[in-house]
Design a protein around this motif. Structure first.
Motif, PDB file in Angstrom:
ATOM      1  N   PHE A  82      32.423  48.519  36.001  1.00  0.00           N
ATOM      2  CA  PHE A  82      31.134  49.186  36.205  1.00  0.00           C
ATOM      3  C   PHE A  82      30.599  49.071  37.640  1.00  0.00           C
ATOM      4  O   PHE A  82      29.739  49.848  38.031  1.00  0.00           O
ATOM      5  CB  PHE A  82      30.093  48.608  35.235  1.00  0.00           C
ATOM      6  CG  PHE A  82      30.463  48.780  33.797  1.00  0.00           C
ATOM      7  CD1 PHE A  82      30.435  50.035  33.213  1.00  0.00           C
ATOM      8  CD2 PHE A  82      30.864  47.694  33.036  1.00  0.00           C
ATOM      9  CE1 PHE A  82      30.780  50.202  31.876  1.00  0.00           C
ATOM     10  CE2 PHE A  82      31.211  47.850  31.704  1.00  0.00           C
ATOM     11  CZ  PHE A  82      31.179  49.106  31.124  1.00  0.00           C
ATOM     12  N   LEU A  83      31.103  48.105  38.402  1.00  0.00           N
ATOM     13  CA  LEU A  83      30.620  47.943  39.769  1.00  0.00           C
ATOM     14  C   LEU A  83      31.780  47.518  40.682  1.00  0.00           C
ATOM     15  O   LEU A  83      31.775  46.432  41.270  1.00  0.00           O
ATOM     16  CB  LEU A  83      29.498  46.889  39.807  1.00  0.00           C
ATOM     17  CG  LEU A  83      28.622  46.840  41.057  1.00  0.00           C
ATOM     18  CD1 LEU A  83      27.893  48.168  41.244  1.00  0.00           C
ATOM     19  CD2 LEU A  83      27.632  45.689  40.956  1.00  0.00           C
ATOM     20  N   PRO A  84      32.813  48.353  40.795  1.00  0.00           N
ATOM     21  CA  PRO A  84      34.012  47.975  41.555  1.00  0.00           C
ATOM     22  C   PRO A  84      33.741  47.698  43.034  1.00  0.00           C
ATOM     23  O   PRO A  84      34.478  46.943  43.669  1.00  0.00           O
ATOM     24  CB  PRO A  84      34.944  49.185  41.387  1.00  0.00           C
ATOM     25  CG  PRO A  84      34.042  50.320  40.996  1.00  0.00           C
ATOM     26  CD  PRO A  84      32.930  49.714  40.230  1.00  0.00           C
ATOM     27  N   ALA A  85      32.677  48.298  43.562  1.00  0.00           N
ATOM     28  CA  ALA A  85      32.355  48.068  44.976  1.00  0.00           C
ATOM     29  C   ALA A  85      31.974  46.621  45.252  1.00  0.00           C
ATOM     30  O   ALA A  85      31.989  46.178  46.404  1.00  0.00           O
ATOM     31  CB  ALA A  85      31.213  48.992  45.404  1.00  0.00           C
ATOM     32  N   ALA A  86      31.642  45.883  44.186  1.00  0.00           N
ATOM     33  CA  ALA A  86      31.233  44.484  44.372  1.00  0.00           C
ATOM     34  C   ALA A  86      32.414  43.533  44.509  1.00  0.00           C
ATOM     35  O   ALA A  86      32.228  42.367  44.878  1.00  0.00           O
ATOM     36  CB  ALA A  86      30.367  44.045  43.192  1.00  0.00           C
ATOM     37  N   ILE A  87      33.639  44.008  44.241  1.00  0.00           N
ATOM     38  CA  ILE A  87      34.800  43.109  44.264  1.00  0.00           C
ATOM     39  C   ILE A  87      35.041  42.534  45.656  1.00  0.00           C
ATOM     40  O   ILE A  87      35.229  41.325  45.823  1.00  0.00           O
ATOM     41  CB  ILE A  87      36.061  43.839  43.751  1.00  0.00           C
ATOM     42  CG1 ILE A  87      35.896  44.185  42.272  1.00  0.00           C
ATOM     43  CG2 ILE A  87      37.294  42.972  43.955  1.00  0.00           C
ATOM     44  CD1 ILE A  87      37.055  44.965  41.699  1.00  0.00           C
ATOM     45  N   THR A  88      35.035  43.401  46.677  1.00  0.00           N
ATOM     46  CA  THR A  88      35.279  42.919  48.047  1.00  0.00           C
ATOM     47  C   THR A  88      34.202  41.943  48.508  1.00  0.00           C
ATOM     48  O   THR A  88      34.531  40.872  49.036  1.00  0.00           O
ATOM     49  CB  THR A  88      35.391  44.106  49.021  1.00  0.00           C
ATOM     50  OG1 THR A  88      36.518  44.922  48.650  1.00  0.00           O
ATOM     51  CG2 THR A  88      35.604  43.613  50.446  1.00  0.00           C
ATOM     52  N   PRO A  89      32.903  42.255  48.346  1.00  0.00           N
ATOM     53  CA  PRO A  89      31.884  41.253  48.707  1.00  0.00           C
ATOM     54  C   PRO A  89      32.047  39.935  47.950  1.00  0.00           C
ATOM     55  O   PRO A  89      31.868  38.858  48.527  1.00  0.00           O
ATOM     56  CB  PRO A  89      30.563  41.942  48.344  1.00  0.00           C
ATOM     57  CG  PRO A  89      30.858  43.393  48.425  1.00  0.00           C
ATOM     58  CD  PRO A  89      32.278  43.537  47.968  1.00  0.00           C
ATOM     59  N   LEU A  90      32.405  40.009  46.661  1.00  0.00           N
ATOM     60  CA  LEU A  90      32.618  38.784  45.889  1.00  0.00           C
ATOM     61  C   LEU A  90      33.797  37.993  46.439  1.00  0.00           C
ATOM     62  O   LEU A  90      33.758  36.756  46.511  1.00  0.00           O
ATOM     63  CB  LEU A  90      32.853  39.120  44.415  1.00  0.00           C
ATOM     64  CG  LEU A  90      31.624  39.499  43.587  1.00  0.00           C
ATOM     65  CD1 LEU A  90      32.031  39.956  42.192  1.00  0.00           C
ATOM     66  CD2 LEU A  90      30.645  38.325  43.497  1.00  0.00           C
ATOM     67  N   LEU A  91      34.850  38.715  46.830  1.00  0.00           N
ATOM     68  CA  LEU A  91      35.994  38.050  47.454  1.00  0.00           C
ATOM     69  C   LEU A  91      35.582  37.336  48.734  1.00  0.00           C
ATOM     70  O   LEU A  91      35.992  36.201  48.993  1.00  0.00           O
ATOM     71  CB  LEU A  91      37.095  39.072  47.763  1.00  0.00           C
ATOM     72  CG  LEU A  91      38.118  39.365  46.670  1.00  0.00           C
ATOM     73  CD1 LEU A  91      39.019  40.505  47.101  1.00  0.00           C
ATOM     74  CD2 LEU A  91      38.943  38.128  46.357  1.00  0.00           C
TER      75      LEU A  91
END
Length: 312
Positions: A82-91
């Motif tokens: 639902f929020l794939p754009a958050a993966i890189t910031p989380l990484l």
């Protein structure tokens, strides 16, 4: 036609499983740095209990780890869906936390030597005191280990998810679940072996056979050294993995790393070795710098927050 359709379905399933296995290997390599620190921290947490209670404590922490992952895996997959754009910031946040944790560990070991020594003496005294409440000590250790595992498990899952972020959701789920299970079994299986190594060494050292006694003595001598080595390797891996995430997630750094690697590889005689090591060295240096800056910010921020909350 039905037979050919069945074989086609089986072939598709085999292809998917083969892809999942390949992606899981890549994800496992990416999370190996966290695994080293996970091993060191959990082995140290569990080591301070009586010998006959070590394996039950490891089992309790392993169950806690599975519960952690039962929360973290669905949460990570929901973010991916639902929020794939958050993966890189989380990484990036996970990478920065790894660097911070590694540098904080080094700083604490240097600046709080007396405090660490006192803690070890108190724990040793409690273990030797027949009136000590060992149930309370065990519960505290299990809670502390499970808390530590939650953080490290979150990092492992986010890193694993980052390696398959571009894949279909079903493959993401299979890879992340596979990594979660393999890492749990692997970590706590090895932790159990490490904490019982000295007991095995003591048992073998008392046997009549000379070769067996020699092996027992080797295990007794190796157990504390292995703990120290795991701690050092785990810390170094935290800088390399965390720094690597930050370096590769920062725009423009890929070209810098590539150019530095080419220059190092061009050095006569040592070129192949230097070219191989350069990216890891850059990642580690970036990790150390990021960890130091994060520790400074956290320390100053903590002091400011306490001064604001302190009554006048």
């Amino acid at each position: 036609m039905a037979g050919s359709s069945l074989f086609a379905l089986i072939d598709d399933i085999a292809t998917i499983l083969d892809d999942v296995a390949l992606m899981s290997k890549v994800a496992a390599k990416k999370t190996a740095g966290v695994l080293g620190d996970d091993l060191a921290l959990n082995a140290q947490q569990v080591a301070g209990v009586r010998a006959d209670r070590e394996l039950p404590v490891v089992w309790a922490v392993a169950l806690g780890s599975l519960k952690n992952k039962a929360i973290l895996v669905p949460a990570a997959l929901a973010i991916s869906a639902f929020l794939p754009a958050a993966i890189t910031p989380l990484l990036m946040v996970g990478g920065l936390y790894l660097c911070f944790e590694g540098f904080e560990k080094i700083a604490h070991s240097i600046m709080h030597k007396e405090e660490n020594a006192q803690h070890k003496q108190q724990l040793s005294a409690a273990l030797n005191d027949p009136n000590a409440d060992m149930v309370a000590i065990e519960k505290d250790k299990i809670k502390g280990a499970v808390r530590t595992d939650f953080i490290l498990s979150a990092e492992i899952i986010v890193i694993a998810l980052g390696t398959v972020a571009a894949e279909p959701f079903a493959k993401q789920a299979m890879v992340v679940v596979s990594i979660a299970l393999v890492m749990t079994v692997g970590v706590y299986g090895i932790v159990a072996a490490i904490v019982k190594m000295d007991d095995a060494g003591l048992y073998l050292s008392q046997r009549a056979n000379g070769a067996v006694r020699a092996l027992g003595n080797v295990l007794l001598a190796a157990a504390p050294r292995l703990m120290k080595l795991l701690s050092v390797v785990g810390t170094a891996a935290m800088f390399m993995v965390g720094g690597g995430i930050l370096v590769h997630g920062t725009p423009g750094t890929h070209d810098i790393v590539h150019h530095a690697t080419e220059v190092a590889a061009a050095v006569p005689a040592l070129g192949p070795v230097l070219g191989f090591l350069t990216p890891s060295v850059i990642d580690a240096v970036a990790g150390v710098i990021a960890g130091a800056l994060a520790l400074v910010v956290v320390t100053i921020g903590g002091k400011l927050l306490r001064s604001v909350k302190k009554p006048s």
